[in-house]
Structures are given as structure tokens and as C-alpha cells.
Design a protein around this motif. Structure first.
Motif, PDB file in Angstrom:
ATOM      1  N   SER A  39       6.758  54.313  56.207  1.00  0.00           N
ATOM      2  CA  SER A  39       7.849  53.610  56.084  1.00  0.00           C
ATOM      3  C   SER A  39       8.085  52.523  57.384  1.00  0.00           C
ATOM      4  CB  SER A  39       9.055  54.493  56.445  1.00  0.00           C
ATOM      5  OG  SER A  39       8.969  55.231  57.468  1.00  0.00           O
ATOM      6  N   GLY A  40       6.935  52.339  58.012  1.00  0.00           N
ATOM      7  CA  GLY A  40       6.616  51.470  59.280  1.00  0.00           C
ATOM      8  C   GLY A  40       6.440  50.155  59.004  1.00  0.00           C
ATOM      9  N   GLN A  41       6.013  49.953  57.518  1.00  0.00           N
ATOM     10  CA  GLN A  41       5.973  48.587  56.948  1.00  0.00           C
ATOM     11  C   GLN A  41       6.941  47.976  56.643  1.00  0.00           C
ATOM     12  OE1 GLN A  41       3.047  45.971  55.908  1.00  0.00           O
ATOM     13  NE2 GLN A  41       2.165  46.743  57.861  1.00  0.00           N
ATOM     14  N   CYS A  42       7.286  46.576  56.552  1.00  0.00           N
ATOM     15  CA  CYS A  42       8.450  45.951  55.755  1.00  0.00           C
ATOM     16  C   CYS A  42       7.509  45.180  54.733  1.00  0.00           C
ATOM     17  CB  CYS A  42       8.909  44.793  56.669  1.00  0.00           C
ATOM     18  SG  CYS A  42      10.235  43.928  55.481  1.00  0.00           S
ATOM     19  N   HIS A  43       7.758  45.037  53.417  1.00  0.00           N
ATOM     20  CA  HIS A  43       7.017  44.458  52.315  1.00  0.00           C
ATOM     21  C   HIS A  43       7.932  44.085  51.300  1.00  0.00           C
ATOM     22  CE1 HIS A  43       3.745  45.359  49.017  1.00  0.00           C
ATOM     23  NE2 HIS A  43       4.050  43.832  49.251  1.00  0.00           N
ATOM     24  N   TYR A  44       8.036  42.813  50.932  1.00  0.00           N
ATOM     25  CA  TYR A  44       8.887  42.177  49.801  1.00  0.00           C
ATOM     26  C   TYR A  44       8.157  41.192  49.249  1.00  0.00           C
ATOM     27  CZ  TYR A  44      10.189  38.532  53.564  1.00  0.00           C
ATOM     28  OH  TYR A  44       9.772  37.627  54.576  1.00  0.00           O
ATOM     29  N   SER A  88       4.368  41.012  54.076  1.00  0.00           N
ATOM     30  CA  SER A  88       4.332  42.208  54.531  1.00  0.00           C
ATOM     31  C   SER A  88       4.116  42.000  56.094  1.00  0.00           C
ATOM     32  CB  SER A  88       3.356  43.382  54.011  1.00  0.00           C
ATOM     33  OG  SER A  88       2.155  42.823  54.217  1.00  0.00           O
ATOM     34  N   PHE A  89       4.760  42.912  57.031  1.00  0.00           N
ATOM     35  CA  PHE A  89       4.380  42.800  58.297  1.00  0.00           C
ATOM     36  C   PHE A  89       4.747  44.362  59.022  1.00  0.00           C
ATOM     37  CE2 PHE A  89       9.105  41.410  57.710  1.00  0.00           C
ATOM     38  CZ  PHE A  89       9.660  42.042  58.731  1.00  0.00           C
ATOM     39  N   GLY A  90       4.226  44.703  60.285  1.00  0.00           N
ATOM     40  CA  GLY A  90       4.254  45.898  60.862  1.00  0.00           C
ATOM     41  C   GLY A  90       3.014  46.446  61.009  1.00  0.00           C
ATOM     42  N   ARG A  91       2.970  47.623  61.283  1.00  0.00           N
ATOM     43  CA  ARG A  91       1.718  48.529  61.564  1.00  0.00           C
ATOM     44  C   ARG A  91       1.068  48.685  60.247  1.00  0.00           C
ATOM     45  NH1 ARG A  91      -0.778  50.665  65.637  1.00  0.00           N
ATOM     46  NH2 ARG A  91      -2.106  52.635  65.446  1.00  0.00           N
ATOM     47  N   ARG A  92      -0.093  48.334  60.202  1.00  0.00           N
ATOM     48  CA  ARG A  92      -0.809  48.687  58.968  1.00  0.00           C
ATOM     49  C   ARG A  92      -2.387  49.042  59.240  1.00  0.00           C
ATOM     50  NH1 ARG A  92      -1.795  44.381  54.331  1.00  0.00           N
ATOM     51  NH2 ARG A  92       0.459  45.056  53.449  1.00  0.00           N
ATOM     52  N   ASP A  93      -2.622  50.447  59.194  1.00  0.00           N
ATOM     53  CA  ASP A  93      -3.940  51.027  59.265  1.00  0.00           C
ATOM     54  C   ASP A  93      -4.531  51.015  57.958  1.00  0.00           C
ATOM     55  OD1 ASP A  93      -6.264  52.241  59.824  1.00  0.00           O
ATOM     56  OD2 ASP A  93      -5.227  54.019  60.993  1.00  0.00           O
ATOM     57  N   TRP A  94      -5.581  50.133  57.536  1.00  0.00           N
ATOM     58  CA  TRP A  94      -6.321  50.447  56.388  1.00  0.00           C
ATOM     59  C   TRP A  94      -6.601  51.813  55.910  1.00  0.00           C
ATOM     60  CZ3 TRP A  94      -5.081  47.093  52.401  1.00  0.00           C
ATOM     61  CH2 TRP A  94      -4.669  45.788  52.559  1.00  0.00           C
TER      62      TRP A  94
END
Length: 329
Positions: free
Chosen positions: A153-158, A186-192
Motif C-alpha cells: 500500500s505504499g505506492q500511489c498509482h492512478y 505511480s509514485f512512492g517506494r517501489r522495490d521491483w
């Protein structure tokens, strides 16, 4: 769980103004991502472009599919500020440009403007709460489990539907275009490397826009969301019957067929076949993503879009090795 998630979403509405102005300026954490993506499709031409900004590096995609040929940017990353893919906000519009080489020697000068035609769709607050609740229902609940959910839930995605209009010169030939387009931010923490595998089907035409997104994480084996806009307005996915085994082999499927149930009671059949694609590599190959221009038939309507599918470098992680027949959906 659905009631609790619905209450949380009502108490934390999507902040469009904040999202549109997000910047990574001053952020040093390399896992924080600010990604802009545009995907535009017509009968004669398809394109996708992405600019993912992180501390010290830009991730850049640009690909055209025209005349049955695929032209794509080969280099995947650039030092910050040096990407040939440029995305700029101009009031309520977004400018997208690319000037450089595609493939090995195809010269392109591309300049376009995105104009929104629909309201944004937030992948958290706009989706039916039961979608997240169904994903949670497959897991064993504990304090540690709910703590780890923050990784999801740490990502914002629209996303937002609109029109991409502009001009390009490809190998000396000029093209003017006006294409239905979906803009994704999308923004925020993203660890692929935190993702096991995922699938995104997106189709767009003047009369229809469709999205189905499925992702698997260590904390949540399957999360499915989606929406569809047509002459009846915007509707949201209640459930889908995609055979998950089709996307569990680490390869691009030759075609995908599924039914989706929408929140107005309709059932739609979706068929997707990839036409041409580009493979991208994240975090030194920890995650591999295949971005494909695809053709769709949605309830008998033909259109184009994207079949995006990705896999962790560790094949043993796909769907957490669970029995897919027993997954609650």
C-alpha cells in the motif's frame, strides 16, 4: 475486511492535486520511484513511453509500432536529467517528447500533448474494497502480516484516459496523429524485487477503455483490480476468471482469454493477443518485464492496447508456489 477497507478508503480520499505535483527532488532513497507512462493506440499506429525517475537515474522507454514494424529505444537507463524521453506538465496537459534513435539507426523526432477526457482512476480508493479483501483472505493473518502489507500500500498509482495529439518525423517521413491514450502515474517506494509476477491488460479506443491488473507479492499471492469505460460510463471489476496458470511460466502468452464481471452486473469477454514487444530489466535483472503492443476483442469490439507481463528472476516465487486452483478470487 471489505467494510474495514471501504471505511479506510473513505477516510483517505485520493488527493489528485498532490499526486500531480509529486517530485523526487531532494529524495536520496533509490527505491523511491516517480513514474510517468503513456500508452496510445489506433488502427494504424501504437506507441508507449515511460519516464521513471529515481535518485540519480532515469528509466526510459519509448516504442512505436507502425506499418507492422516495431521501433524501440534500446538503452533502458540514463543519468538523471539525460533521458531522451521528456515528460512535462503544462497546466492541465502533459507534454511527451522523444528525439533520438530507435532500434539501431532509425531517427525519430516525436512531440505530443496529452489532454484528459475522463476523471482519473485511483487503484486504491476507486476500486471495490472486496478486491483487496479477497487478496487478504488468501493469507494467514498476524500482526506481522498486516505490517508487511505496507509494502503493497505504499505506492500511489492512478490512471487517466485522454487523447494524445502531435507530430513525429520517422526517418524523414512526417506523421500527424490523434490517438486515444491512457496516462499512468505511480509514485512512492517501489522495490521491483518485492514482486513475484504481474500482468496488466489495457485496451483503449474512442468508445471503450479497459483495464485488468493482477499482481503477486510475498505478502499477498494474488491481487486483482480493473475497470471499464464505455457508453454506460465507468465501471469497476468485481471478479475475473483468468486461468492464472497461463501466466505462471515466465513467458509471454500467445493469447489470453478471460471473462470479467463488472459492478453493474455485466459480464464481458476479453481476448488479447500480443503483436510485438520490448523486454525491460530492473535492479540488475531481479525483475524482468515484457511490454507488448496487443490486439484485443472485448465483447466483440476490436481495439488495441498493451499486454504487460513481468516475472521475478527467482522462478520459485511465482504466485508463492501456491495451488492456484484453491486461490480465493
Amino acid at each position: 475486511m471489505s467494510k474495514a477497507i471501504g471505511k479506510r478508503n473513505r477516510q483517505n480520499p485520493f488527493d489528485y492535486r498532490f499526486a500531480e505535483s509529486f517530485s523526487i527532488e531532494g529524495i536520496r532513497d533509490p527505491m523511491v520511484n516517480n513514474s510517468y507512462y503513456f500508452s496510445a493506440h489506433g488502427e494504424e499506429m501504437s506507441l508507449f513511453a515511460r519516464l521513471g525517475r529515481r535518485a540519480g537515474v532515469d528509466e526510459a522507454w519509448f516504442a512505436l509500432f507502425i506499418g507492422g514494424e516495431l521501433y524501440s529505444l534500446k538503452q533502458e537507463t540514463f543519468p538523471s536529467g539525460q533521458s531522451p524521453v521528456v515528460v512535462e506538465k503544462n497546466g492541465d496537459r502533459w507534454g511527451v517528447s522523444f528525439h533520438g534513435l530507435l532500434n539501431e539507426s532509425d531517427q525519430v523526432a516525436f512531440d505530443a500533448t496529452f489532454v484528459a477526457t475522463q476523471k482519473p482512476v485511483d487503484f486504491t480508493s476507486d476500486m471495490p474494497a472486496e478486491r483487496m479483501a479477497a487478496g487478504i483472505a488468501n493469507e494467514k493473518w498476524s500482526r506481522a502480516f498486516f505490517g508487511e502489507l505496507q509494502n503493497v500500500s505504499g505506492q500511489c498509482h492512478y490512471e487517466q484516459e485522454g487523447v494524445l495529439e502531435g507530430q513525429m518525423v520517422l526517418n524523414g517521413r512526417t506523421y500527424r496523429f490523434q490517438l486515444p491514450c491512457v496516462r499512468d502515474h505511480s509514485f512512492g517506494r517501489r522495490d521491483w524485487n518485492y514482486m513475484n509476477n504481474h500482468l496488466w491488460l489495457m485496451a483503449v479506443s474512442p468508445s471503450l477503455q479497459f483495464n485488468y491488473s493482477m499482481v503477486s507479492y510475498p505478502v499477498m499471492t494474488v491481487l486483482e483490480v480493473g475497470n471499464c469505460r464505455d457508453e454506460d460510463g465507468q465501471r469497476y471489476l468485481r471478479r475475473a476468471d483468468l486461468d492464472l496458470r497461463q501466466v505462471s511460466f515466465g513467458t509471454v502468452p500467445r493469447e489470453l482469454s478471460l471473462n470479467v464481471d463488472l459492478d453493474d452486473g455485466r459480464r464481458m469477454h476479453v481476448l488479447s493477443k500480443p503483436l510485438a514487444g520490448v523486454t525491460y530489466h530492473f535492479q540488475n535483472g531481479q525483475y524482468v518485464l515484457h511490454e507488448n503492443v496487443a490486439e484485443f476483442v472485448i465483447d466483440g469490439k476490436n481495439c488495441r492496447g498493451i499486454m504487460e507481463i513481468g516475472f521475478n528472476g527467482d522462478r520459485s516465487r511465482y504466485f508463492n508456489q501456491k495451488d492456484l486452483k484453491n486461490i480465493k478470487r
